[in-house]
Scaffold this motif. Structure first.
Motif, PDB file in Angstrom:
ATOM      1  N   THR A  24      31.149  36.749  71.046  1.00  0.00           N
ATOM      2  CA  THR A  24      30.017  36.719  70.116  1.00  0.00           C
ATOM      3  C   THR A  24      29.439  38.111  69.912  1.00  0.00           C
ATOM      4  O   THR A  24      29.174  38.532  68.783  1.00  0.00           O
ATOM      5  CB  THR A  24      28.918  35.776  70.660  1.00  0.00           C
ATOM      6  OG1 THR A  24      29.511  34.507  70.912  1.00  0.00           O
ATOM      7  CG2 THR A  24      27.785  35.614  69.667  1.00  0.00           C
ATOM      8  N   MET A  25      29.258  38.845  70.996  1.00  0.00           N
ATOM      9  CA  MET A  25      28.682  40.186  70.884  1.00  0.00           C
ATOM     10  C   MET A  25      29.620  41.118  70.120  1.00  0.00           C
ATOM     11  O   MET A  25      29.166  41.947  69.331  1.00  0.00           O
ATOM     12  CB  MET A  25      28.376  40.735  72.273  1.00  0.00           C
ATOM     13  CG  MET A  25      27.189  40.019  72.903  1.00  0.00           C
ATOM     14  SD  MET A  25      26.865  40.614  74.559  1.00  0.00           S
ATOM     15  CE  MET A  25      25.079  40.525  74.586  1.00  0.00           C
ATOM     16  N   ASN A  26      30.919  40.977  70.350  1.00  0.00           N
ATOM     17  CA  ASN A  26      31.875  41.812  69.615  1.00  0.00           C
ATOM     18  C   ASN A  26      31.843  41.512  68.119  1.00  0.00           C
ATOM     19  O   ASN A  26      32.026  42.411  67.299  1.00  0.00           O
ATOM     20  CB  ASN A  26      33.296  41.602  70.160  1.00  0.00           C
ATOM     21  CG  ASN A  26      33.540  42.372  71.446  1.00  0.00           C
ATOM     22  OD1 ASN A  26      32.922  43.420  71.676  1.00  0.00           O
ATOM     23  ND2 ASN A  26      34.412  41.866  72.285  1.00  0.00           N
ATOM     24  N   ILE A  27      31.605  40.275  67.771  1.00  0.00           N
ATOM     25  CA  ILE A  27      31.521  39.931  66.342  1.00  0.00           C
ATOM     26  C   ILE A  27      30.201  40.457  65.757  1.00  0.00           C
ATOM     27  O   ILE A  27      30.176  41.040  64.682  1.00  0.00           O
ATOM     28  CB  ILE A  27      31.642  38.403  66.123  1.00  0.00           C
ATOM     29  CG1 ILE A  27      33.010  37.911  66.608  1.00  0.00           C
ATOM     30  CG2 ILE A  27      31.455  38.060  64.639  1.00  0.00           C
ATOM     31  CD1 ILE A  27      33.169  36.403  66.604  1.00  0.00           C
ATOM     32  N   MET A  28      29.105  40.259  66.521  1.00  0.00           N
ATOM     33  CA  MET A  28      27.791  40.704  66.033  1.00  0.00           C
ATOM     34  C   MET A  28      27.748  42.207  65.773  1.00  0.00           C
ATOM     35  O   MET A  28      27.006  42.678  64.927  1.00  0.00           O
ATOM     36  CB  MET A  28      26.698  40.363  67.055  1.00  0.00           C
ATOM     37  CG  MET A  28      26.362  38.891  67.104  1.00  0.00           C
ATOM     38  SD  MET A  28      25.373  38.512  68.547  1.00  0.00           S
ATOM     39  CE  MET A  28      23.813  39.218  68.071  1.00  0.00           C
ATOM     40  N   THR A  29      28.558  42.955  66.540  1.00  0.00           N
ATOM     41  CA  THR A  29      28.519  44.406  66.416  1.00  0.00           C
ATOM     42  C   THR A  29      29.641  44.932  65.526  1.00  0.00           C
ATOM     43  O   THR A  29      29.827  46.143  65.406  1.00  0.00           O
ATOM     44  CB  THR A  29      28.632  45.052  67.810  1.00  0.00           C
ATOM     45  OG1 THR A  29      29.757  44.464  68.480  1.00  0.00           O
ATOM     46  CG2 THR A  29      27.386  44.796  68.619  1.00  0.00           C
ATOM     47  N   LEU A  87      24.078  38.612  59.916  1.00  0.00           N
ATOM     48  CA  LEU A  87      23.268  39.536  59.123  1.00  0.00           C
ATOM     49  C   LEU A  87      22.419  40.374  60.070  1.00  0.00           C
ATOM     50  O   LEU A  87      21.700  39.835  60.907  1.00  0.00           O
ATOM     51  CB  LEU A  87      22.349  38.772  58.164  1.00  0.00           C
ATOM     52  CG  LEU A  87      23.013  37.914  57.096  1.00  0.00           C
ATOM     53  CD1 LEU A  87      21.956  37.164  56.293  1.00  0.00           C
ATOM     54  CD2 LEU A  87      23.855  38.778  56.158  1.00  0.00           C
ATOM     55  N   ILE A  88      22.529  41.688  59.935  1.00  0.00           N
ATOM     56  CA  ILE A  88      21.737  42.598  60.739  1.00  0.00           C
ATOM     57  C   ILE A  88      20.726  43.231  59.798  1.00  0.00           C
ATOM     58  O   ILE A  88      21.122  43.990  58.910  1.00  0.00           O
ATOM     59  CB  ILE A  88      22.605  43.724  61.368  1.00  0.00           C
ATOM     60  CG1 ILE A  88      23.858  43.153  62.047  1.00  0.00           C
ATOM     61  CG2 ILE A  88      21.778  44.591  62.300  1.00  0.00           C
ATOM     62  CD1 ILE A  88      23.640  42.467  63.354  1.00  0.00           C
ATOM     63  N   GLU A 141      28.569  49.668  57.481  1.00  0.00           N
ATOM     64  CA  GLU A 141      27.922  50.929  57.842  1.00  0.00           C
ATOM     65  C   GLU A 141      26.415  50.764  58.021  1.00  0.00           C
ATOM     66  O   GLU A 141      25.845  51.196  59.020  1.00  0.00           O
ATOM     67  CB  GLU A 141      28.224  51.986  56.790  1.00  0.00           C
ATOM     68  CG  GLU A 141      28.579  53.310  57.438  1.00  0.00           C
ATOM     69  CD  GLU A 141      29.146  54.275  56.435  1.00  0.00           C
ATOM     70  OE1 GLU A 141      28.389  55.172  56.027  1.00  0.00           O
ATOM     71  OE2 GLU A 141      30.314  54.124  56.054  1.00  0.00           O
ATOM     72  N   GLU A 142      25.783  50.084  57.051  1.00  0.00           N
ATOM     73  CA  GLU A 142      24.339  49.852  57.138  1.00  0.00           C
ATOM     74  C   GLU A 142      24.006  48.999  58.354  1.00  0.00           C
ATOM     75  O   GLU A 142      23.047  49.268  59.069  1.00  0.00           O
ATOM     76  CB  GLU A 142      23.810  49.143  55.873  1.00  0.00           C
ATOM     77  CG  GLU A 142      23.772  49.986  54.622  1.00  0.00           C
ATOM     78  CD  GLU A 142      25.119  50.032  53.904  1.00  0.00           C
ATOM     79  OE1 GLU A 142      26.146  49.602  54.474  1.00  0.00           O
ATOM     80  OE2 GLU A 142      25.150  50.520  52.758  1.00  0.00           O
ATOM     81  N   ALA A 143      24.820  47.947  58.551  1.00  0.00           N
ATOM     82  CA  ALA A 143      24.541  47.033  59.660  1.00  0.00           C
ATOM     83  C   ALA A 143      24.713  47.744  60.996  1.00  0.00           C
ATOM     84  O   ALA A 143      23.863  47.645  61.883  1.00  0.00           O
ATOM     85  CB  ALA A 143      25.461  45.820  59.575  1.00  0.00           C
ATOM     86  N   LYS A 144      25.814  48.485  61.132  1.00  0.00           N
ATOM     87  CA  LYS A 144      26.095  49.134  62.415  1.00  0.00           C
ATOM     88  C   LYS A 144      25.089  50.218  62.757  1.00  0.00           C
ATOM     89  O   LYS A 144      24.872  50.525  63.929  1.00  0.00           O
ATOM     90  CB  LYS A 144      27.509  49.722  62.416  1.00  0.00           C
ATOM     91  CG  LYS A 144      28.592  48.691  62.682  1.00  0.00           C
ATOM     92  CD  LYS A 144      29.917  49.390  62.865  1.00  0.00           C
ATOM     93  CE  LYS A 144      31.045  48.377  63.003  1.00  0.00           C
ATOM     94  NZ  LYS A 144      32.345  49.035  63.147  1.00  0.00           N
ATOM     95  N   ARG A 145      24.482  50.807  61.730  1.00  0.00           N
ATOM     96  CA  ARG A 145      23.490  51.848  61.979  1.00  0.00           C
ATOM     97  C   ARG A 145      22.289  51.290  62.748  1.00  0.00           C
ATOM     98  O   ARG A 145      21.576  52.025  63.406  1.00  0.00           O
ATOM     99  CB  ARG A 145      23.049  52.461  60.649  1.00  0.00           C
ATOM    100  CG  ARG A 145      22.531  53.874  60.819  1.00  0.00           C
ATOM    101  CD  ARG A 145      22.190  54.528  59.498  1.00  0.00           C
ATOM    102  NE  ARG A 145      23.334  54.647  58.607  1.00  0.00           N
ATOM    103  CZ  ARG A 145      23.286  54.416  57.293  1.00  0.00           C
ATOM    104  NH1 ARG A 145      22.164  54.056  56.729  1.00  0.00           N
ATOM    105  NH2 ARG A 145      24.355  54.563  56.550  1.00  0.00           N
ATOM    106  N   CYS A 146      22.062  49.990  62.627  1.00  0.00           N
ATOM    107  CA  CYS A 146      20.910  49.369  63.311  1.00  0.00           C
ATOM    108  C   CYS A 146      21.191  49.043  64.767  1.00  0.00           C
ATOM    109  O   CYS A 146      20.302  48.595  65.488  1.00  0.00           O
ATOM    110  CB  CYS A 146      20.522  48.063  62.624  1.00  0.00           C
ATOM    111  SG  CYS A 146      20.192  48.218  60.883  1.00  0.00           S
ATOM    112  N   ILE A 195      19.530  47.043  70.472  1.00  0.00           N
ATOM    113  CA  ILE A 195      20.462  47.495  71.494  1.00  0.00           C
ATOM    114  C   ILE A 195      21.107  46.273  72.142  1.00  0.00           C
ATOM    115  O   ILE A 195      20.420  45.363  72.606  1.00  0.00           O
ATOM    116  CB  ILE A 195      19.741  48.382  72.525  1.00  0.00           C
ATOM    117  CG1 ILE A 195      19.319  49.683  71.824  1.00  0.00           C
ATOM    118  CG2 ILE A 195      20.647  48.697  73.709  1.00  0.00           C
ATOM    119  CD1 ILE A 195      18.480  50.585  72.660  1.00  0.00           C
ATOM    120  N   ILE A 196      22.443  46.241  72.110  1.00  0.00           N
ATOM    121  CA  ILE A 196      23.191  45.084  72.617  1.00  0.00           C
ATOM    122  C   ILE A 196      24.024  45.524  73.817  1.00  0.00           C
ATOM    123  O   ILE A 196      24.816  46.461  73.721  1.00  0.00           O
ATOM    124  CB  ILE A 196      24.090  44.491  71.502  1.00  0.00           C
ATOM    125  CG1 ILE A 196      23.210  44.043  70.322  1.00  0.00           C
ATOM    126  CG2 ILE A 196      24.921  43.336  72.035  1.00  0.00           C
ATOM    127  CD1 ILE A 196      23.957  43.347  69.200  1.00  0.00           C
TER     128      ILE A 196
END
Ligand code: ADP
Ligand code: MG
Length: 309
Positions: A43-48, A59-60, A70-75, A154-155
């Motif tokens: 789950t965490m690997n998918i979320m990130t 959705l992040i 890119e936008e999502a990962k920046r968060c 932070i995950i």
């Protein structure tokens, strides 16, 4: 902050994550709790964005992790279960490399590197090759990498695995400090760990979300489903017969004590507290109860009940 909808992941025939739905709000510490193999890392690997989902979306901050990576990962700052370290780099080189990957502007870079090394206690080993670090320091290097850029989320996947007790306490303090201005999600298979630092617990079992609440609420709403113990001066078969007529009861365990009284341990079907029904039923039969006690379920028992079949 984060919306996870109908997240599903299959590895071949194996369903590792099964229709997960949850929301992560700002400013809390979330704990992903579940036994090994429950699907936390997947789950965490998918979320990130490290792994694709079979179905569903993440959705992040409004950005789809697949469509706007890119936008999502920046968060997000992420410490995976196996921290990505490059053995031929020193700690400082590794963090500088991570800062470049995260596109931290040159003017801020040095100050940020100093700050994360200070936060994670890495200054003393910054010239050492990451290959030569102890497990504790390697974990800190991974954590420093996750914090770089100070993203809002932070995950951390099992951040304290393999650490000694003193290191665990340090990492927990660091997580609490981070939580003051970041949303933190961490996973663990150890309840005590999650209870210690998290304000919200997500319990996952065999890829399914089986509970999502504050530790206090979990205890309150589920402890009523604990066992009730009664004692009566009566024949065992009579006590069993009366209890067998009560619809609210799932199971009964009766024994005769040395003084001849009968003790019964009773499990209710639902979540409600059945002490009053028991009192009234036995009073109606003209049998005074000498003991009527609810054994509250602990969070440990709740966790075990939810994750064992
Ligand atoms: P957790 O982190 O909760 O221990 P994981 O997400 O690592 O759980 O694993 C969930 C399930 O998926 C486990 O049964 C695991 O064996 C399986 N699994 C994980 N990664 C893979 C993979 N790359 N290929 C096949 N099965 C996998
Ligand atoms: Mg894992």
């Amino acid at each position: 902050m984060i919306e996870v909808r109908h997240l599903t992941k299959r590895y071949g025939k194996h369903l590792a994550v099964d229709d997960l739905n949850f929301t992560v709000e700002k400013g809390q510490i979330y704990g992903f709790l579940g036994p090994n193999g429950a699907g936390k890392s997947t789950t965490m690997n998918i979320m990130t964005g490290y792994l694709g989902a079979t179905k569903g979306e993440v959705l992040i901050d409004g950005h789809d992790i697949l469509k706007e990576p890119e936008e999502a990962k920046r968060c997000i700052g992420y410490l995976p279960e196996q921290p990505p370290v490059y053995p031929e780099m020193t700690v400082e080189e590794y963090l500088r490399f991570a800062a470049e990957l995260k596109k931290i502007p040159g003017a801020e870079r040095e100050a940020q590197l100093e700050r994360v090394m200070c936060l994670t206690g890495l200054e003393g080993v910054k010239g050492r090759l990451t290959a030569n670090l102890s497990k504790g320091y390697r974990q800190r290097a991974g954590l420093a990498q996750a914090i770089l850029g100070f993203p809002p989320i932070i995950i951390l996947d099992e951040p304290t695995v393999g650490l000694d007790p003193a290191q665990i306490i340090e990492i927990r303090q660091l997580i609490r400090r981070l939580a003051k201005d970041h949303t933190v999600i961490l996973s663990s298979h150890i309840l005590a760990e999650i209870r210690e630092v998290c304000s919200h617990i997500l319990i996952i079992s065999e890829g399914k979300l089986v509970a999502s609440d504050t530790p206090e609420n979990l205890e309150r709403t589920m402890s009523g489903t604990g066992h009730v113990e009664i004692e009566a001066r009566e024949e065992k078969h009579k006590v069993e017969e009366i209890l067998s007529r009560m619809d609210e009861i799932r199971s009964v365990d009766c024994e005769v004590l040395e003084d001849g009284t009968v003790k019964a341990r009773i499990e209710a079907k639902g979540a409600e507290d059945i002490r009053e029904q028991l009192f009234l039923t036995f009073a109606g039969e003209g049998i005074p109860l000498r003991t009527l006690r609810l054994e509250k379920r602990t969070l440990e028992e709740i966790f075990l009940k939810l994750t064992q079949n």
